[in-house]
Enzyme design. Structure first.
Site, PDB file in Angstrom:
ATOM      1  N   ASP A 259      32.739  41.210  51.446  1.00 33.55           N
ATOM      2  CA  ASP A 259      33.244  40.200  50.508  1.00 33.55           C
ATOM      3  C   ASP A 259      32.137  39.809  49.541  1.00 33.55           C
ATOM      4  O   ASP A 259      30.966  40.189  49.703  1.00 33.55           O
ATOM      5  CB  ASP A 259      33.822  38.975  51.239  1.00 33.55           C
ATOM      6  CG  ASP A 259      34.971  38.347  50.449  1.00 33.55           C
ATOM      7  OD1 ASP A 259      34.716  37.851  49.329  1.00 33.55           O
ATOM      8  OD2 ASP A 259      36.118  38.361  50.935  1.00 33.55           O
ATOM      9  N   TYR A 372      47.127  40.829  35.420  1.00 37.98           N
ATOM     10  CA  TYR A 372      47.221  41.158  36.848  1.00 37.98           C
ATOM     11  C   TYR A 372      48.206  42.321  37.072  1.00 37.98           C
ATOM     12  O   TYR A 372      47.911  43.272  37.799  1.00 37.98           O
ATOM     13  CB  TYR A 372      47.675  39.903  37.595  1.00 37.98           C
ATOM     14  CG  TYR A 372      47.780  40.048  39.092  1.00 37.98           C
ATOM     15  CD1 TYR A 372      46.639  40.033  39.898  1.00 37.98           C
ATOM     16  CD2 TYR A 372      49.017  40.184  39.713  1.00 37.98           C
ATOM     17  CE1 TYR A 372      46.738  40.151  41.277  1.00 37.98           C
ATOM     18  CE2 TYR A 372      49.123  40.299  41.086  1.00 37.98           C
ATOM     19  CZ  TYR A 372      47.985  40.276  41.862  1.00 37.98           C
ATOM     20  OH  TYR A 372      48.083  40.399  43.234  1.00 37.98           O
TER      21      TYR A 372
END
Ligand code: NAD
Length: 466
Positions: A259, A372
């Site tokens: 991450d 997106y």
């Protein structure tokens, strides 16, 4: 933000009260988040309906018997006898008032419009016997592969039929999906069928999936399918990624919990819980791919599966979207993946797997999400091209396209839109990260060797999504 109406739905008193008021609450979906079992359909009653000329009787009979299901056959009982006896699951002839967990309709032999009537004739009287959270699986052939225009139209008709049925059975928490089996891929059907018939597919409905022999065979494993596999899940400090990392570890994988450096504490916590290794890395760094490969090799001695999960949104209508919103979303969700793959693909081990996170926003479009949706549709483009190219090397490339899933990403949606988005699915609720995690884990398993180039929507049949 948890869905309070679904929580209420699990309370028998609230359900009774709601029904007295004439209000219907969303169904409570049966899920399974335990480790995979040797016989995942043990104790499940599976009603098999078919028509003359059904082409998948033998693989279906073996799949059901081996998975521990109890086959109830309305039709060619003899075709199920041998496999049933071999695995101690002798088939039963269907009676009139049968209560069943799964209905499988083998429609592969239907070649004309008249034959399609069997969908109505055989299925209609049986649907009332389908238990709550039941499964309907329709088996077909790719419509472009059958000879003749009417035959092609007939096989394609099964798609529309299944999608509509999915909307109808959703009220009871049940799903309907179409397994399109290519000629020569019959022996790849079993793992796909047993997974789609199981509670792990609770939030997949109205979905066609093509089973092919595109990718090299791998040894199917009913239990601990990822034993010894080295897996990297990007964006796995929370949400869908964290659920995926935990689910893959549950099935034996050694997991790199990757991450962004800003998610340091969360990544460390997830990794510690599942015995994985945290890797703090911004996926947009130019050498992110090289860093991933080096880290996996250093800590676990190889790399078998990469789940491209890290993703971001910056929602604005195009008229109000600043250049930096566009660049940020396209950069993380699309460009970074392309760049990382340059280093990752050559490093993948035998029977490698790549799983991408697309979105139904990338399929159906969404207001305020031109950036997106472009990135998530782009991901489907990557899957289309790479799946064909990498299949020769034994690497299966697939995507999942989640619908509305209850995570921090969807908690950020304005409350009214969020409520509408949840209720638009066939099962009147959003999915859970676990639903997507189970699907990704299945796609990464050796037994998913029948699936390559697929985009599996995990959306409960919804068509709106983050
Ligand atoms: P989330 O925001 O909860 O988690 C995304 C994770 O990605 C976070 O941990 C974040 O830190 C990480 N990340 C973001 N940018 C990064 C970067 N540059 N480098 C490394 N890590 C980075 O999101 P989620 O809801 O769990 O979504 C996971 C994936 O599923 C995303 O690709 C998303 O687009 C997709 N998806 C989600 C939904 C949904 O309803 N939640 C629907 C469709 C698709």
């Amino acid at each position: 933000m948890a869905d309070r109406i679904v929580a209420l739905s699990g309370n028998p008193t609230a359900r009774k009260f709601a029904s007295q008021l004439g209000v219907s609450l969303p169904p409570v979906l049966k899920r399974d988040s335990e480790a995979w079992a040797e016989q995942p359909l043990a104790g499940k009653s599976v009603l098999v309906l078919g028509t003359t000329g059904a082409e998948l009787t033998a693989p279906l009979a073996t799949a059901l018997a081996r998975s521990g299901a109890e086959p109830v056959v309305d039709g060619d009982l003899a075709g199920f006898a041998e496999a049933g006896e071999a695995w101690g699951r002798p088939p039963k002839a269907a009676g009139d008032e049968e209560k069943v967990d799964v209905i499988v309709f083998d429609a592969t032999g239907i070649r004309d419009i008249a034959g399609l009537k069997a969908l109505h004739g055989a299925m209609q009287p049986r649907l009332k016997g389908l238990q709550k959270s039941g499964r309907v699986l329709v088996l077909s052939r790719p419509h472009k592969d059958v000879a003749g225009i009417e035959a092609s139209a007939t096989q394609r008709a099964l798609d529309g039929f299944t999608r509509s049925l999915a909307k109808e059975v959703g009220r009871k928490g049940s799903t309907a999906n179409l397994l399109v089996v290519k000629e020569g891929a019959e022996d790849r059907l079993e793992p796909v069928l047993r997974w789609f018939a199981s509670p792990r597919s609770a939030f997949i409905s109205g979905q066609p999936v093509v089973v092919s022999k595109t990718v090299r065979r791998a040894e199917d494993k009913a239990r601990r399918p990822l034993d010894g596999k080295v897996v990297v899940v990007t964006g796995s400090a929370r949400g869908i990624g964290a659920a995926t990392a935990a689910t893959m570890a549950r099935e034996g994988a050694k997991v790199v919990v990757l991450d962004h450096p800003s998610a340091d504490a969360q990544a460390a916590e997830v990794a510690a819980k599942i015995g994985g290794k945290p890797l703090l890395l911004d996926v947009t760094e130019p050498d992110a791919g090289e860093q991933i490969v080096a880290f996996a090799q250093e800590h676990f001695g190889g790399l078998d599966v990469v789940v491209h999960n890290a993703g971001v949104t910056r929602d604005k209508t195009l008229a109000r979207m600043k250049e930096e919103h566009w660049d940020f979303v396209l950069g993380v969700n699309l460009a970074a993946i392309l760049k990382m793959n340059e280093a990752i693909v050559p490093a993948l081990g035998k029977n490698g797997r790549l799983v991408f996170l697309s979105s139904i926003g990338g399929i159906g479009g969404n207001v305020g999400q031109t950036n997106y949706a472009a990135s998530k549709a782009g991901v489907i483009g990557i899957v289309d091209t790479m799946s064909a190219r990498l299949a020769r090397k034994g690497i299966a490339v697939n995507a999942v396209a989640p619908g509305f899933i209850e995570t921090r990403m969807t908690a950020a949606i304005p409350v009214a839109t969020r409520e509408v988005a949840r209720r638009l699915s066939n099962v009147s609720q959003g999915g859970l990260p676990q639903d997507v995690a189970e699907t990704i884990t299945f796609l990464a398993s050796p037994g998913a060797h029948g699936l390559c180039g697929q985009v599996v929507r995990v959306c409960g049949g919804n068509l709106l999504g983050a």
